[in-house]
Design a protein around this motif. Structure first.
Motif, PDB file in Angstrom:
ATOM      1  N   PRO A 454       0.801  -1.227   0.000  1.00  0.00           N
ATOM      2  CA  PRO A 454       0.000   0.000   0.000  1.00  0.00           C
ATOM      3  C   PRO A 454       0.831   1.274   0.000  1.00  0.00           C
ATOM      4  N   SER A 455       2.083   1.207   0.430  1.00  0.00           N
ATOM      5  CA  SER A 455       2.899   2.421   0.451  1.00  0.00           C
ATOM      6  C   SER A 455       4.355   2.036   0.269  1.00  0.00           C
ATOM      7  N   ALA A 456       5.198   3.028   0.240  1.00  0.00           N
ATOM      8  CA  ALA A 456       6.631   2.774   0.023  1.00  0.00           C
ATOM      9  C   ALA A 456       7.318   2.237   1.267  1.00  0.00           C
ATOM     10  N   THR A 457       6.586   2.085   2.366  1.00  0.00           N
ATOM     11  CA  THR A 457       7.238   1.628   3.595  1.00  0.00           C
ATOM     12  C   THR A 457       6.642   0.340   4.149  1.00  0.00           C
ATOM     13  N   GLU A 458       5.679  -0.221   3.469  1.00  0.00           N
ATOM     14  CA  GLU A 458       5.135  -1.483   3.983  1.00  0.00           C
ATOM     15  C   GLU A 458       4.759  -2.404   2.837  1.00  0.00           C
ATOM     16  N   ILE A 459       4.860  -3.705   3.120  1.00  0.00           N
ATOM     17  CA  ILE A 459       4.556  -4.712   2.112  1.00  0.00           C
ATOM     18  C   ILE A 459       4.060  -5.961   2.845  1.00  0.00           C
ATOM     19  N   TYR A 460       3.050  -6.605   2.264  1.00  0.00           N
ATOM     20  CA  TYR A 460       2.470  -7.799   2.879  1.00  0.00           C
ATOM     21  C   TYR A 460       2.342  -8.875   1.811  1.00  0.00           C
ATOM     22  N   GLU A 461       2.576 -10.104   2.210  1.00  0.00           N
ATOM     23  CA  GLU A 461       2.448 -11.188   1.232  1.00  0.00           C
ATOM     24  C   GLU A 461       1.801 -12.390   1.896  1.00  0.00           C
ATOM     25  N   LEU A 462       0.743 -12.885   1.271  1.00  0.00           N
ATOM     26  CA  LEU A 462       0.038 -14.059   1.766  1.00  0.00           C
ATOM     27  C   LEU A 462       0.313 -15.195   0.800  1.00  0.00           C
ATOM     28  N   GLY A 463       0.710 -16.332   1.317  1.00  0.00           N
ATOM     29  CA  GLY A 463       1.050 -17.437   0.429  1.00  0.00           C
ATOM     30  C   GLY A 463       0.414 -18.744   0.852  1.00  0.00           C
ATOM     31  N   TYR A 464       0.066 -19.537  -0.158  1.00  0.00           N
ATOM     32  CA  TYR A 464      -0.386 -20.905   0.089  1.00  0.00           C
ATOM     33  C   TYR A 464       0.345 -21.808  -0.900  1.00  0.00           C
ATOM     34  N   ALA A 465       0.786 -22.963  -0.428  1.00  0.00           N
ATOM     35  CA  ALA A 465       1.412 -23.918  -1.346  1.00  0.00           C
ATOM     36  C   ALA A 465       1.024 -25.334  -0.967  1.00  0.00           C
ATOM     37  N   ARG A 466       0.749 -26.116  -1.974  1.00  0.00           N
ATOM     38  CA  ARG A 466       0.633 -27.565  -1.825  1.00  0.00           C
ATOM     39  C   ARG A 466       1.837 -28.124  -2.569  1.00  0.00           C
ATOM     40  N   LYS A 467       2.670 -28.854  -1.838  1.00  0.00           N
ATOM     41  CA  LYS A 467       3.919 -29.358  -2.419  1.00  0.00           C
ATOM     42  C   LYS A 467       4.028 -30.851  -2.149  1.00  0.00           C
ATOM     43  N   THR A 468       4.553 -31.574  -3.122  1.00  0.00           N
ATOM     44  CA  THR A 468       4.610 -33.030  -3.012  1.00  0.00           C
ATOM     45  C   THR A 468       6.034 -33.525  -3.241  1.00  0.00           C
ATOM     46  N   ARG A 469       6.451 -34.471  -2.429  1.00  0.00           N
ATOM     47  CA  ARG A 469       7.743 -35.140  -2.653  1.00  0.00           C
ATOM     48  C   ARG A 469       7.541 -36.642  -2.667  1.00  0.00           C
ATOM     49  N   SER A 470       8.021 -37.290  -3.699  1.00  0.00           N
ATOM     50  CA  SER A 470       8.002 -38.755  -3.733  1.00  0.00           C
ATOM     51  C   SER A 470       9.167 -39.285  -2.913  1.00  0.00           C
ATOM     52  N   PRO A 471       9.027 -40.502  -2.370  1.00  0.00           N
ATOM     53  CA  PRO A 471      10.119 -41.066  -1.566  1.00  0.00           C
ATOM     54  C   PRO A 471      11.397 -41.194  -2.387  1.00  0.00           C
ATOM     55  N   ASN A 472      12.552 -41.190  -1.719  1.00  0.00           N
ATOM     56  CA  ASN A 472      13.799 -41.444  -2.428  1.00  0.00           C
ATOM     57  C   ASN A 472      14.024 -42.956  -2.537  1.00  0.00           C
ATOM     58  N   LEU A 473      15.077 -43.329  -3.252  1.00  0.00           N
ATOM     59  CA  LEU A 473      15.291 -44.755  -3.530  1.00  0.00           C
ATOM     60  C   LEU A 473      15.506 -45.564  -2.254  1.00  0.00           C
ATOM     61  N   TYR A 474      16.211 -44.983  -1.278  1.00  0.00           N
ATOM     62  CA  TYR A 474      16.462 -45.724  -0.044  1.00  0.00           C
ATOM     63  C   TYR A 474      15.183 -45.879   0.774  1.00  0.00           C
TER      64      TYR A 474
END
Ligand SMILES: [Cu+2]
Length: 719
Positions: A454-474
């Motif tokens: 909204p101004s030169a002195t403040e900033i806001y960020e809202l985030g959402y993430a769905r992240k997936t990792r498959s198992p490793n070989l071990y």
């Protein structure tokens, strides 16, 4: 934001924040090139990479540049350790150049690490050769650490965040003719008698550049604080040579880099095994082109590692060779297309192949436990991943902008049949071989970010993430349930045994976070960033209890999916205290982190949760002289993972000091780490297996002590 970085006068506190703060400029504008600071450093064209602007660089990103890294070189040769200066990042102990990063409580494979765009997989059942072990910190030109919600264009097959490290950033001559440059550095760190050297050389015209960067380092076992006792199996030696060729014209840039990296030995204090050789070749190529429709960034890479483990002398007696051959190969093609003045589209395709053989030759006279045949732990293991993403960034008005991305990763895994040392292992091997090993995961990720400025002195960020990792070989394919074999599997530094699980599902993290940032108009007086986050992980890959081992210190576990949740907060801030022409500039800066994680099925704390911790620095800068007095503190770690017998560690506060002076073509560094020689235990340092083993495996195993006082010095000559 980073201590040394923030100390530079006339530079924004956080460079990424500066770019975002130019509200009149559409986030998608890619015409005018990136970042004045970078151009000044001579990086130029390489910075036209995809996603260099706007919401593709979220507010939770910390950029570490060479200035921030250089002052750390006398202290450490461990690149992961340097990344831990970013808010949200902690590291867990392994070998002296092989620490593993955790971001917001999600560690190791859960953190995406891109090394010049390469996806490098730990080719070791103890993850002794993680991606950052292939690069010396002196070779890092720029690193971005994204802690938490990460755009899909920089994610895939990871949960906790992304570390992007670039060393292949070529320099070109500004005018006609050939420009040559070079540097030689030497470092000394008194604790462990650590020596390091580094050299660079460049020859460049306006359009062609050839560069070399090499580093060599060697350390003996370090001494802990207070009584100066030697901490076994902390020695290492490592070297690394990289050649970079680059060519450019007005709209195109081509970079080809080859690296040879060797670690002839590296002790692992919290592992039953040590690295006795690791030899790797890495090749990567990158093309960046500017077209009428936008930017194209294409990369291809190949990595081959031959890894050997055995037991170093100071952990003796014992002998057990274990060999690994690992390869990574892949490409990424990313395009950034401005659809309008306020819309930017990113699309990309990535492929990553991992190949792995892991075998243990027989030990003479040790049949049937360790002979007479070769034990095949992973036989022709393969893990192939094809990633596809689309990301749309839109600027709604001067204050609001959003990013929405979706991503699919298809993961195909398989491995061949296995065999043990002897008939002792036949039942497990037969049961494993009778099953189908091929697995296919269809993973879907989503990232949504909204930024309000909204101004030169403040900033806001809202985030959402769905992240997936498959198992490793071990995690999927380690097959033997015998104590000895299971004890060879695991990258936790807990000396427990692990058995793979063919039924494992990919883990899916849902993260919500908010970043609030306040700063002065010019981005040079003060700044404060606060990022609370909450993550719910469906099918978090944890472990189930199988048996207590003969010695009650250790357990045998099987990898298993559980639901888990993590929450925490990262705070970082900086402020100028005093500034005058005669006495220079004094700054105070700090980073505070807290994370709490719980296995929701068992109620146990998750493993490796960093307790409340802080890093506060008082800095001074005057001309070529810069200094820092730093306090690094952590509270008592009492939230421990009971399942793994994770050690409780007491709170501590360490004081570090350093100063550097740059004069013409010379730079001098002097410093003291752990000034008061405090005895402390890094909260994620694991158990001191080396000491326990050398002491005859009696009594209760303790935590690994941290390094005591060290006097450091460094000198660099540029020519
Ligand atoms: Cu290993």
């Amino acid at each position: 934001m980073i201590v040394e970085q923030t100390a530079q006068p006339k530079k924004p506190v956080k460079k990424v924040a500066k770019k975002k703060s130019t509200a009149q400029e559409p986030s998608g504008a890619i015409g005018e090139d990136a970042d004045a600071d970078h151009a000044a450093m001579g990086h130029g064209a390489a910075d036209i990479g995809v996603g260099a602007k706007g919401l593709a660089v979220p507010l939770n990103t910390t950029r570490l540049d060479q200035t921030a890294i250089r002052s750390q070189l006398p202290s450490t040769s461990d690149t992961a350790q340097i990344m831990s200066r970013a808010p949200g990042v902690s590291i867990f102990g392994a070998g002296g150049v092989s620490s593993l990063p955790a971001i917001n409580g999600l560690n190791d494979d859960r953190v995406k690490i891109l090394l010049n765009g390469m996806v490098v997989t730990s080719a070791c059942s103890n993850h002794m050769n993680p991606p950052l072990s292939y690069i010396d910190p002196s070779q890092v030109v720029v690193a971005d650490v994204i802690a938490g919600v990460t755009p899909v264009s920089k994610g895939g097959d990871s949960l906790g965040g992304t570390i992007i490290v670039e060393s292949a950033v070529p320099q070109f001559a500004d005018g006609d003719g050939v420009r040559t440059a070079g540097s030689i550095s030497a470092f000394y760190h008194s604790n462990g008698d650590k020596i390091g050297t580094a050299a660079t050389a460049t020859a460049a015209t306006r359009n062609v550049s050839i560069g070399y960067a090499g580093a060599w380092t060697k350390a003996d076992n370090y001494e802990r604080g207070d009584d100066g006792g030697e901490v076994r199996s902390t020695l290492y030696q490592a070297s690394n040579h990289a050649l970079t060729f680059a060519a450019k014209d007005a709209d195109d840039l081509l970079i080809v880099q080859g690296t040879y990296a060797a670690i002839p030995y590296q002790g692992f204090v919290n592992q039953r095994m040590d690295m006795v050789d690791n030899e790797a070749w890495l090749l990567n190529a990158r093309y960046v082109g500017r077209f009428d429709w936008g930017l194209l960034d294409a990369r291809a890479f190949y990595h081959s590692t031959k890894h050997k483990m055995d037991i170093l002398e100071d952990k003796q007696p014992g002998h057990m060779p274990m060999y690994t051959d690992g390869t990574d190969a892949g490409y990424s093609v990313k395009a950034e297309i401005p659809l309008s003045g306020v819309d930017l589209l990113r699309v990309g395709s990535e492929f990553h192949h991992q190949g792995l053989d892991d075998w243990w030759p027989p030990v003479p006279n040790k049949a049937p436990m360790m002979g007479p045949d070769t034990f095949w732990n992973i036989n022709d293991g393969r893990r192939d991943r094809l990633g596809t993403f689309v990301e749309w960034e839109h600027r709604w008005d001067r204050a609001w902008s959003t990013l929405l991305g979706v991503r699919n990763d298809m993961v195909w895994m398989d491995t061949g049949d296995v065999v043990g040392y002897s008939m002792m292992y036949a039942a497990d091997a037969a049961a494993f071989n009778a099953k189908d090993h091929s697995r296919t995961d269809a993973n879907f990720d989503v990232t949504a970010l909204a930024r309000y400025e909204p101004s030169a002195t403040e900033i806001y960020e809202l985030g959402y993430a769905r992240k997936t990792r498959s198992p490793n070989l071990y995690e999927r394919y380690a097959w033997s349930s015998g104590n000895m074999a299971a004890n060879m599997i695991g990258w936790y530094g807990d000396a427990n045994g692990y058995i793979g699980n063919l039924d494992l599902e990919p883990e899916i993290a849902n993260t919500v976070s908010v970043t609030t940032g306040w700063h002065d108009r010019a981005h040079r007086e003060w700044a404060l960033h606060v990022t609370p986050y909450y993550t719910y992980v469906e099918d978090y890959i944890d472990a189930d209890f199988v048996a207590t081992q003969s010695n009650a210190n250790f357990v045998k576990l099987r990898f298993a999916n559980h639901d888990a949740r993590l929450y925490g907060v990262n705070v970082s801030g900086t402020t100028v205290l005093f500034e005058s022409r005669e006495s220079g500039r004094f700054d105070l800066s700090g980073v505070v982190g807290y994370v709490n994680g719980e296995n929701l099925d068992t109620g146990d704390s998750l493993y490796h949760m960093m307790p409340l911790n802080a890093r506060v620095a008082l800095q001074h800068r005057l001309g070529g002289w810069s200094s820092a007095l730093e306090l690094v503190a952590a509270s008592r770690k009492s939230d421990v993972n009971d399942l793994r017998n994770e050690p409780v560690t007491p709170g501590y506060a360490l004081v570090n000091m350093r100063t550097s002076y740059e004069w013409e073509n010379m730079r001098f560094d002097l410093g003291v780490d752990n000034l008061f020689d405090q005895l402390y235990y890094p909260p994620l340092g694991g158990v001191d297996w080396a000491d326990y083993k050398a002491g005859g495996q009696m009594g209760r195993i303790g935590a690994v002590p941290g390094e005591g006082r060290s006097f450091n010095a460094g000198v660099t000559v540029k020519f």
